[in-house]
Design an enzyme around this catalytic site. Structure first.
Site, PDB file in Angstrom:
ATOM      1  N   ARG A  51      51.527  -2.827  39.069  1.00 24.22           N
ATOM      2  CA  ARG A  51      52.775  -2.735  38.589  1.00 24.22           C
ATOM      3  C   ARG A  51      53.794  -1.774  39.668  1.00 24.22           C
ATOM      4  NH1 ARG A  51      50.007  -2.818  34.807  1.00 24.22           N
ATOM      5  NH2 ARG A  51      48.697  -1.902  35.817  1.00 24.22           N
ATOM      6  N   THR A  52      53.418  -0.908  40.355  1.00 22.68           N
ATOM      7  CA  THR A  52      54.223  -0.474  41.150  1.00 22.68           C
ATOM      8  C   THR A  52      54.597  -1.140  42.353  1.00 22.68           C
ATOM      9  OG1 THR A  52      53.146   1.763  40.712  1.00 22.68           O
ATOM     10  CG2 THR A  52      54.420   1.839  42.743  1.00 22.68           C
ATOM     11  N   LYS A  80      42.522  -1.049  62.147  1.00 21.06           N
ATOM     12  CA  LYS A  80      42.154  -0.875  63.512  1.00 21.06           C
ATOM     13  C   LYS A  80      42.234   0.498  63.992  1.00 21.06           C
ATOM     14  CE  LYS A  80      43.974  -5.462  64.346  1.00 21.06           C
ATOM     15  NZ  LYS A  80      45.211  -6.084  65.219  1.00 21.06           N
ATOM     16  N   ARG A 101      52.454   3.633  49.333  1.00 20.21           N
ATOM     17  CA  ARG A 101      51.283   4.110  48.411  1.00 20.21           C
ATOM     18  C   ARG A 101      49.848   4.367  49.448  1.00 20.21           C
ATOM     19  NH1 ARG A 101      49.009   2.405  42.930  1.00 20.21           N
ATOM     20  NH2 ARG A 101      50.791   3.158  42.179  1.00 20.21           N
ATOM     21  N   HIS A 129      53.717  10.904  41.928  1.00 18.68           N
ATOM     22  CA  HIS A 129      54.109   9.411  41.944  1.00 18.68           C
ATOM     23  C   HIS A 129      55.424   9.522  41.457  1.00 18.68           C
ATOM     24  CE1 HIS A 129      53.903   5.307  41.262  1.00 18.68           C
ATOM     25  NE2 HIS A 129      53.000   5.182  40.704  1.00 18.68           N
TER      26      HIS A 129
END
Ligand code: NCD
Length: 307
Positions: A51-52, A80, A101, A129
């Site tokens: 969703r986000t 890396k 995120r 959030h």
């Protein structure tokens, strides 16, 4: 230049303006369809999301803009060993705004310190959030017509659930808010939320273990998933995962005008038999998430709004 790390980065007045803009976008989507034609959004997701990430991408596309990014740490240079600070410096050359995120608390904040474009915290570990909170506020305001004088039940994993932490922080600034914190003993809200947010703001709250005890009192029931990925051992997760299951029988105890919200994804905590109940608002909530992210992008990019 402004970033969004926590819902508190906006004053109540600014939030009100943002939610009003989101509601206007909902009503008049055409008005905004080309307002970001020359803009790019980068989605830097080091942790899974449906969703986000997709709602951010849909939001930018609905504004006429373009999107680029990565959806897991493995598919970025993090694999890396690149630091978040270096990644954002590079992303700043390719995009106008970034949603990030990360599984580590504070990573988007670090990124914002090195960035030359606005950074939005799209979830940092078990911490915050804020864009889910904007979504939740818009949903509550649209369904109930207000953000004050509400009794709100937060149920499930209140310890690791970042959506709950951000939502509490945002709501304590409104008047007449009362919380029922419904969780097993092991998954109670962290003490910093209890002390620094609830007690400091003299907000009334009751901690209970049984959902049945609280549900008849509620205007909003906010269900959450037990956050498996943040448990230290699988056994504890297995013991907790089905602690709450909202089903038809429990919904019978609730008011006719109570709404059920959930940030999603749901696992077992809401039985699918509840989905057709008119009070089940979690899929509508996902739709509101697009409007509010459109409003947020416009606000942080300081785009001139159509009249
Ligand atoms: C939430 C999250 O990622 O914290 N989901 C979301 O963004 N809609 C809730 C969760 O994962 O349980």
């Amino acid at each position: 230049m402004r970033h969004l790390m926590s819902p508190l980065d906006f004053s109540v007045e600014e939030l009100d303006k943002l939610l009003t803009l989101a509601s206007d976008i909902e009503k008049n989507p055409k008005k905004y369809a080309h307002i970001c034609d020359d803009k790019r959004l980068a989605t830097c997701f080091y942790e899974p999301s449906t969703r986000t990430r997709l709602s951010f991408e849909a939001a930018m596309m609905n504004l006429g803009g373009k999107v680029l990014g990565f959806s897991s740490a493995d598919s970025s240079s993090a694999a890396k060993g690149e630091s978040v600070a270096d990644t954002i410096r590079v992303v700043s050359c390719y995009a106008d705004i970034c949603a990030m995120r990360h599984p580590k608390e504070g990573a988007p904040l670090v990124a914002s310190m090195y960035s030359s474009i606005p950074v939005i915290n799209a979830g940092d570990g078990g911490h915050q959030h804020p864009t889910q909170t904007l979504t939740d506020l818009l949903t509550i305001r649209s369904l109930k017509g207000r953000l004050n004088n509400l009794t709100i039940g937060l149920c499930g994993d209140l310890k690791f659930g970042r959506t709950v932490h951000s939502l509490i922080e945002a709501l304590v600034r409104y008047t007449g808010i009362r919380f029922y914190l419904i969780s097993p003993e092991e998954l109670r809200v962290p003490s910093y939320i209890r002390e620094d947010v609830l007690n400091r703001n003299h907000v009334s709250y009751t901690e209970v273990e049984r959902l049945e005890e609280a549900i008849p009192e509620l205007d909003i029931l906010y269900m959450t998933r037990v956050q498996r990925e943040r448990f230290f051992n699988e056994e504890d997760y297995v013991r907790m995962k089905d602690f709450y299951v909202l089903d038809k029988a429990k919904m019978e105890l609730a008011r006719e005008d109570m709404f059920v919200l959930h940030p999603l994804p749901r696992v077992n905590e809401i039985s699918v038999e509840v989905d057709n109940d008119p009070r089940a608002a979690y899929f509508r909530q996902a739709q509101y998430g697009v409007y509010v992210r459109m409003a947020l992008i416009l606000t942080l990019l300081e785009v001139e709004l159509p009249c």
